[in-house]
Design a protein around this motif. Sequence first.
Motif, PDB file in Angstrom:
ATOM      1  N   UNK A 188       0.813  -1.226   0.000  1.00 58.14           N
ATOM      2  CA  UNK A 188       0.000   0.000   0.000  1.00 58.14           C
ATOM      3  C   UNK A 188       0.840   1.267   0.000  1.00 58.14           C
ATOM      4  N   UNK A 189       2.173   1.103   0.069  1.00 58.67           N
ATOM      5  CA  UNK A 189       3.041   2.276   0.102  1.00 58.67           C
ATOM      6  C   UNK A 189       3.843   2.414  -1.183  1.00 58.67           C
ATOM      7  N   UNK A 232      -1.685   5.055  18.665  1.00 56.00           N
ATOM      8  CA  UNK A 232      -2.921   4.452  18.126  1.00 56.00           C
ATOM      9  C   UNK A 232      -2.682   2.977  17.778  1.00 56.00           C
ATOM     10  N   UNK A 233      -1.504   2.684  17.220  1.00 56.34           N
ATOM     11  CA  UNK A 233      -1.217   1.285  16.871  1.00 56.34           C
ATOM     12  C   UNK A 233      -0.978   0.444  18.120  1.00 56.34           C
ATOM     13  N   UNK A 247      -7.099  -3.303   9.616  1.00 52.65           N
ATOM     14  CA  UNK A 247      -7.035  -2.547  10.880  1.00 52.65           C
ATOM     15  C   UNK A 247      -5.706  -1.802  10.997  1.00 52.65           C
ATOM     16  N   UNK A 248      -4.630  -2.468  10.637  1.00 61.24           N
ATOM     17  CA  UNK A 248      -3.313  -1.804  10.657  1.00 61.24           C
ATOM     18  C   UNK A 248      -3.310  -0.613   9.692  1.00 61.24           C
ATOM     19  N   UNK A 249      -3.886  -0.846   8.525  1.00 60.36           N
ATOM     20  CA  UNK A 249      -3.885   0.213   7.502  1.00 60.36           C
ATOM     21  C   UNK A 249      -4.621   1.442   7.982  1.00 60.36           C
ATOM     22  N   UNK A 255       2.257   8.359   4.661  1.00 57.37           N
ATOM     23  CA  UNK A 255       3.716   8.581   4.761  1.00 57.37           C
ATOM     24  C   UNK A 255       4.402   7.385   5.424  1.00 57.37           C
ATOM     25  N   UNK A 256       3.748   6.809   6.430  1.00 56.43           N
ATOM     26  CA  UNK A 256       4.343   5.658   7.123  1.00 56.43           C
ATOM     27  C   UNK A 256       4.255   4.412   6.244  1.00 56.43           C
TER      28      UNK A 256
END
Length: 354
Positions: A188-189, A232-233, A247-249, A255-256
């Motif tokens: 996704x990055x 948050x994570x 959920x992680x996404x 940016x991360x």
Amino acid sequence: MRILGIESSCDETAAALVEDGVSILSSVVASQLATHARYGGVVPELASREHLRAIVPVVRLALEEAKTGYSDLAAIAATMGPGLVGSLLVGLTFAKSLSFARNIPLIGINHIEGHIHAAMLDSPVDFPAVALIVSGGHTHLYEVGEKSSYRLMGKTRDDAAGEAFDKVAKLLGFGYPGGPVIDQLAPYGNARAVPFTLAKMKGNALDFSFSGLKTAVLRWTQARDLAAEIQARRDLLAAHPRPTADEWRSATPQTTLDLLASFQRTVIEELLRRAVAAAESTAARSLIISGGVACNTGLRAAARELHLPYPVHFPSPALSTDNAAMIAAAAFPKLARGEFTDLSAAATAGLALA
Ligand code: KG4
Ligand code: ZN
């Protein structure tokens, strides 16, 4: 010829039955992930205790699933090192006791040799081969000859590749182990967003180094205010131990995601360029990539896209991470040659393969 394999070098208690070095009749792995996850890494004392708890039921289950009795065993193979000495001791001592009580020959196996043989369980390998072993504890390149001969060609001078994944994940609040989460999020990055520099090695150009990359990730995070997203994570992880990729996404800004993709791409480049150089320098007929990091989908895809003129053997994911089928498989050629291990053999934390 059935061999009972036993593996307990780190945080997995495993037992397997393998016939003739290639057919897996059973492969049982008891993971200690739940025990260690909350500490952000493997706690050696807890690992030994968990192995003690698991070893008898795990071996019993492996024998049951394979419908095998002690009298069917041609040998008992156990990991002798490298690894955590307290963990190794549990599996090796159990194997020795069984060997002594039932009069079955013992074959001590190097854990790395096991990872190399994991690739041979799925399909035959042509020799000479080059093996890249990438796990939480190792990043090593070997030349592998037909008759279990090994020559070390390069290794990491600091962190192992898996360790780099784990440290980066921990730093950013993704918990332990880090490899699988980063693997899930990297697609996704933008893998070109953060231009990390590749390590240049003085001396042996086939050695690896990941400490510079790890520091670059640390600097990248320090230059930004990430406290809220990291928290948050951590909250997500505290709410339930295994968040899904979605959920992680949702807890990870673009940016991360870009950073993770760039980090993973850099690790993959570091690994593949040296593996390919090693294979070329030895005129290898195949390349083996095994160990926990070999599960990485980006690494598998990148290796495929190179269209190398020799086959690249990745074991299936279940055989890439620690398991006992690979230990039994590595013992088979030794059984054929009558290379047995004396009951006085010791578990050795830093056991070298070559
Ligand atoms: O071989 P292994 O199960 O145990 C050791 O001998 O160390 O490897 C565990 C390591 C961990 O560092 C974990 O983060 C990494 O393998 N790992 C991965 C992936 N799955 C596990 N690294 C990158 N991508 C993955 N999909
Ligand atoms: Zn391993």
